[in-house]
Each structure stands twice: as structure tokens, then as C-alpha cells.
Design a protein around this motif. Sequence first.
Motif, PDB file in Angstrom:
ATOM      1  N   THR A  86      46.156  14.755 -51.225  1.00  0.00           N
ATOM      2  CA  THR A  86      46.022  15.286 -49.868  1.00  0.00           C
ATOM      3  C   THR A  86      46.793  16.594 -49.748  1.00  0.00           C
ATOM      4  O   THR A  86      47.645  16.899 -50.580  1.00  0.00           O
ATOM      5  N   THR A  89      47.006  18.205 -43.972  1.00  0.00           N
ATOM      6  CA  THR A  89      46.066  17.984 -42.866  1.00  0.00           C
ATOM      7  C   THR A  89      45.028  16.906 -43.140  1.00  0.00           C
ATOM      8  O   THR A  89      44.436  16.369 -42.203  1.00  0.00           O
ATOM      9  N   GLY A  90      44.774  16.579 -44.407  1.00  0.00           N
ATOM     10  CA  GLY A  90      43.756  15.577 -44.684  1.00  0.00           C
ATOM     11  C   GLY A  90      43.630  15.267 -46.162  1.00  0.00           C
ATOM     12  O   GLY A  90      44.309  15.869 -47.007  1.00  0.00           O
ATOM     13  N   VAL A  91      42.767  14.311 -46.469  1.00  0.00           N
ATOM     14  CA  VAL A  91      42.535  13.898 -47.850  1.00  0.00           C
ATOM     15  C   VAL A  91      41.605  14.902 -48.519  1.00  0.00           C
ATOM     16  O   VAL A  91      40.490  15.142 -48.057  1.00  0.00           O
ATOM     17  N   ARG A 102      40.557   5.182 -47.426  1.00  0.00           N
ATOM     18  CA  ARG A 102      40.676   6.632 -47.253  1.00  0.00           C
ATOM     19  C   ARG A 102      41.033   7.037 -45.828  1.00  0.00           C
ATOM     20  O   ARG A 102      41.926   7.884 -45.623  1.00  0.00           O
ATOM     21  N   PRO A 103      40.368   6.470 -44.797  1.00  0.00           N
ATOM     22  CA  PRO A 103      40.715   6.890 -43.425  1.00  0.00           C
ATOM     23  C   PRO A 103      42.164   6.593 -43.039  1.00  0.00           C
ATOM     24  O   PRO A 103      42.712   7.238 -42.141  1.00  0.00           O
ATOM     25  N   MET A 106      46.262   9.131 -44.515  1.00  0.00           N
ATOM     26  CA  MET A 106      47.152  10.114 -43.882  1.00  0.00           C
ATOM     27  C   MET A 106      48.210   9.432 -43.018  1.00  0.00           C
ATOM     28  O   MET A 106      49.351   9.888 -42.946  1.00  0.00           O
TER      29      MET A 106
END
Length: 401
Positions: A86, A89-91, A102-103, A106
Motif C-alpha cells: 500500500t 492512501t490505498g492498496v 483487501r477492503p 487500510m
Amino acid sequence: MPDSPLLTAAAVAVIAMAIAVVVAVGLKVLRSFRELGTDAERATYKTLHAASRAGQHLRTGLNPAGAAKASRQLRGLLGCDALAITDTTGVLAWDGAGEELRPALMGLAAKVLDGGPTAVIPAGELQPLAGRTLTPDVERAVVIAPIRAGARVVGVVAAFAPAAGAGLVRATGEVAGWVATQVELAELDASRTLLMEAEVRALRAQISPHFIYNSLNAIASFINTDPVRARELVVEFADFTRYSFRRHGDFTTLAEELRCIDRYLLLERARFGDRVQVSLRIAPEVLSTVIPFLSLQPLVENAVRHGLEAKEGPGHISITANDSGAFAEVTIEDDGVGMDPEQLRSVLAGHSDGDHVGLRNVDTRLRQVYGEDNGLVIETAPGEGTLITMRVPKSQPRHDA
């Protein structure tokens, strides 16, 4: 049958030959296998090879395309079920099983991204933290290690496995540290590019006030006496400034730079007349060689301004470009006033401002692009003129003109 013993003997011979061939091939394969080294050596080679391939994809920093390709290699290094990378800000990438998580990644990595240490979440605790019901085959532990570039955490590496032992924790931390090194190298490359652009802007600023003012004065002097010459010089001046102030590319070809020099010298000869004499000797095979933009013109300008302008009577500038094996070698020599070698060393070291800034800028850019051993070679002494040599590789796959 009378010939059956012969057939039997022939068959035995064929079988023997086949066995010999198989044995020979087997020995060859075994020998080549032994040449690979011990199990430890083969494992080391495999690790270094995977790291090298992953490093190629991270050369431009943390981005989805590079991270996706690197994650495949890095998951193989760790031997885990899944590996994610990551940024803040995100994967960016997920390789392997368990993408249902995955969701939630973070959120799981929030404290690590805030500057915390490596986080280890056992398999039994991951489900409630993920905030969803996981099937038994998805239940895994995760190790989340920070990617630190200097004092900043720029992302994480997350390794998913049935259990998070001490070995996986240490290995994930090492992989995250290695990724951080690639990120820092990418940032360094970007800084070097910005520095090169700044050096080019400095050279353009140097050209602007001095040369433009003198060229316009020279053109103005021909308007009444020789208007045709004045128009020709205006065209040359426009072409020179268009090239010098172009906004695209840090590299050009030797041929393009020589055209720029030709226009520059036409304008200078309009001002100095026969006081400036020029000879060129250029090998055609090096004309397509890629060189840093505005790397030759400042050297010729230095020869005119600091070599010949202060000299009484005419002066001569010789420009040569030769094929020197893997390099193109360009020399610019003048028979002007020369300079003190100690002063030259001070200029190139950046300890002296003002005059000869073009020499220092070009020398710095050459060393940035081609390495510390590939700067300008300058031979000079008071009253003895100056000889400047520049060598650049003829093959530069990463540089486009």
C-alpha cells in the motif's frame, strides 16, 4: 534361425549404446546441477534474482503498476499465501489468496501508517478486526510492516499466512525495508532530474542577458548598411533562441547541438568579424550520439567570452568530434588567454560564482548523468588557451533525444 545370434548380439549392442547415451546425458545434467552450487548457494541466487526483478518494477517509486509486478516476486521470497503493498492512501497491489480482506487492509494498517511499529495480527483475531465473516480457508494471520523513506512512512507491506511466526515477522520487516530503499532511490532519481532541469534553466538564464543584448546590437548595426545580412541574422537569432529555450527533453543529439553552435558562432562573428576563426572536424558516425541538452554550446561560449574576447587580435576555436570506441569524444580548443588552474578548480568545485558558471553547470550535469568519472577534462594555463574534452557513451538506451 542361423542368424538369430547375430540379431541378438546387435540388439544387445543397441541397448548398450542406449544405456551409455542415457548415462552420459545423466552425468552431464548432474554435472551442470553441481555447478549451480550447494543448496544454500542456490537459495541465495534465487533470493537475489527475485529481489533484482522486483527492484526493476519499483524503479519509479510506489505506483500500482510497479507494485503489482513487484508483489509477485516478493510473495515468492516470503513464501506467504498473499502479499499486499500500500501507499498512505490505498492498496496498490495484492498478490495471492484472500482478497476478501483487501477492503479492510487500510484500516488494519492505520496505526502502522501513522508511524507505529510492525503489527502482527494472529489468525484468530483477524476476523473481528476485518469487520466481516471470513470462511475458514480465508482465516489467516497478517504481518504489516512499514515502508519508511527517511523519517516518513510511505506505505506498508502486508504478508498473510496461516500463522505469523518470528521468521515471517522478521522477513516481512526486511522486505519492507528493501522496498523503502527502492522508493528512496526512485526519489533520488527524481531529485536528480529536477536538479538537471534547474541546471538547464541556469544555463538559459546565463545565455539570456549577455548574449541576447550583444546579438541584437550586432543585428542593429547591419540594418542600414546591409539589410539582407540583418534579416539573415534575425532568422539565425530566432532559431538559436528557439532551440535554447525549448521546453521538452533533457537530451539532444550531437548534430542538433552543433547546429545550435553554428548559429551562435554566426551571431558572434557578426559582432567580432574576423577576430573569431573557427574550424570543425566532425566524424559522421557520432552525429547521432545523445548528449545532455545545452552541454556543448556553453563550452563554445566560454571559449569566445573568456578566451578570445579578452585577447588582442584574432583568435581560433577548434571543435572536433571523434569516435572513440564505446564513446564519442568532443573537444573544444581555443588559443585565447587561458586561466589559472587553481581558479578553474575553484570554479568546478562551486566555490566561485560569476564567470565560467557554464563550465561548472555542464561538468556537474555530465557527472550526474554518466558518473563521477565522466566530467569535463580541462587543460589550461594563463596565456596558453584552453582545451576542453567531453566524453559521452554512444549507447544510452534510457535517454531519448
